[in-house]
Design a protein around this motif. Structure first.
Motif, PDB file in Angstrom:
ATOM      1  N   LEU A 186     -22.381 -33.331   1.703  1.00  0.00           N
ATOM      2  CA  LEU A 186     -22.893 -32.830   0.425  1.00  0.00           C
ATOM      3  C   LEU A 186     -24.419 -32.853   0.292  1.00  0.00           C
ATOM      4  O   LEU A 186     -25.001 -31.969  -0.336  1.00  0.00           O
ATOM      5  N   LEU A 187     -25.050 -33.871   0.835  1.00  0.00           N
ATOM      6  CA  LEU A 187     -26.497 -34.020   0.629  1.00  0.00           C
ATOM      7  C   LEU A 187     -27.364 -32.910   1.220  1.00  0.00           C
ATOM      8  O   LEU A 187     -28.355 -32.514   0.595  1.00  0.00           O
ATOM      9  N   PRO A 188     -27.073 -32.404   2.418  1.00  0.00           N
ATOM     10  CA  PRO A 188     -27.987 -31.416   2.999  1.00  0.00           C
ATOM     11  C   PRO A 188     -28.289 -30.228   2.081  1.00  0.00           C
ATOM     12  O   PRO A 188     -29.454 -29.836   1.937  1.00  0.00           O
ATOM     13  N   GLU A 189     -27.283 -29.678   1.438  1.00  0.00           N
ATOM     14  CA  GLU A 189     -27.514 -28.533   0.555  1.00  0.00           C
ATOM     15  C   GLU A 189     -28.350 -28.921  -0.665  1.00  0.00           C
ATOM     16  O   GLU A 189     -29.251 -28.194  -1.069  1.00  0.00           O
ATOM     17  N   ARG A 190     -28.067 -30.073  -1.229  1.00  0.00           N
ATOM     18  CA  ARG A 190     -28.836 -30.550  -2.390  1.00  0.00           C
ATOM     19  C   ARG A 190     -30.300 -30.792  -2.016  1.00  0.00           C
ATOM     20  O   ARG A 190     -31.202 -30.443  -2.737  1.00  0.00           O
ATOM     21  N   ILE A 191     -30.491 -31.391  -0.849  1.00  0.00           N
ATOM     22  CA  ILE A 191     -31.862 -31.656  -0.393  1.00  0.00           C
ATOM     23  C   ILE A 191     -32.566 -30.338  -0.079  1.00  0.00           C
ATOM     24  O   ILE A 191     -33.744 -30.157  -0.413  1.00  0.00           O
ATOM     25  N   TRP A 192     -31.836 -29.412   0.551  1.00  0.00           N
ATOM     26  CA  TRP A 192     -32.438 -28.131   0.876  1.00  0.00           C
ATOM     27  C   TRP A 192     -32.997 -27.445  -0.367  1.00  0.00           C
ATOM     28  O   TRP A 192     -34.069 -26.847  -0.323  1.00  0.00           O
ATOM     29  N   ARG A 193     -32.291 -27.551  -1.471  1.00  0.00           N
ATOM     30  CA  ARG A 193     -32.754 -26.921  -2.714  1.00  0.00           C
ATOM     31  C   ARG A 193     -34.102 -27.476  -3.172  1.00  0.00           C
ATOM     32  O   ARG A 193     -34.858 -26.784  -3.841  1.00  0.00           O
ATOM     33  N   SER A 194     -34.406 -28.702  -2.780  1.00  0.00           N
ATOM     34  CA  SER A 194     -35.683 -29.293  -3.200  1.00  0.00           C
ATOM     35  C   SER A 194     -36.830 -29.002  -2.235  1.00  0.00           C
ATOM     36  O   SER A 194     -37.990 -29.108  -2.618  1.00  0.00           O
ATOM     37  N   VAL A 195     -36.523 -28.620  -0.983  1.00  0.00           N
ATOM     38  CA  VAL A 195     -37.604 -28.400  -0.007  1.00  0.00           C
ATOM     39  C   VAL A 195     -37.663 -26.990   0.545  1.00  0.00           C
ATOM     40  O   VAL A 195     -38.660 -26.606   1.170  1.00  0.00           O
TER      41      VAL A 195
END
Length: 197
Positions: A186-195
């Protein structure tokens, strides 16, 4: 390598491995010179000869495992074709490291490591320069290409690693409400949205 150098390397490894075992079983309070000597079977003089002090031993142990973790992150980034894939690979690599090397991860995410890192942050970063510069170069390459947001390097690092470190700490603290496999999904997509740019 001469026989004397090989013996010195074996002795160093015995001390480092013993220190990690003592830390994992007894925590920071139990990590004493006497406990390490007893666990390793190595003489007190050898500990001081190879590491100078308990602090030197702990620093070398932390450096060894931080180098390995950063190596896993750099390898994950280099194997990715896009920035998005690299972020996902780095998140998965970090969380896999925590699962596969729980003892070292406990040390690297401990208050002891935090205190030493805060006190000697520049020194620690300089010691890891080869690993850190590879990651920085990857980030710069993908920022220049327009894939990553045009943010200062420390902010990109914080946005990517901050959530991952928080999840790792929560899991390592013994709280059973974090599934690292689910977090890796789950985290990769959420993090991608921030960077992502």
């Amino acid at each position: 390598m001469s026989p004397k150098q090989r013996r010195g390397e074996v002795t160093s490894d015995l001390l480092l491995e013993a220190a990690l075992r003592v830390f994992v079983t007894s925590g920071e309070q139990g990590l004493t010179v006497n406990a390490v000597i007893q666990e390793s079977g190595v003489s007190l003089g050898s500990l001081y000869h190879h590491f100078g002090s308990l602090d030197g031993l702990i620093g070398a142990l932390s450096h060894r495992w931080l180098d390995r973790l950063l190596g896993e992150l750099a390898k994950a980034l280099q194997g990715a074709d896009t920035a998005r894939a690299g972020i996902a690979a780095a998140v998965r690599a970090y969380l896999a490291f925590v699962q596969e090397h729980r003892g070292p991860a406990l040390l690297l995410h401990s208050p002891l490591a935090d205190r030493k890192g805060m006190a000697r942050g520049r020194e620690v970063r300089d010691a890891q320069e080869a690993r850190v510069s590879g990651v920085a170069l990857w980030i710069q390459l993908h920022t220049d290409s327009g894939e990553l947001a045009a943010l200062p390097l420390p902010l990109i690092e914080s946005l990517v690693l901050g959530p991952v470190v928080a999840v790792a700490r929560r899991s390592l603290s013994g709280i059973d409400d974090v599934d690292l496999d689910e977090a890796a999904r789950l985290l990769p997509e959420r993090i991608w949205r921030s960077v992502g740019a």
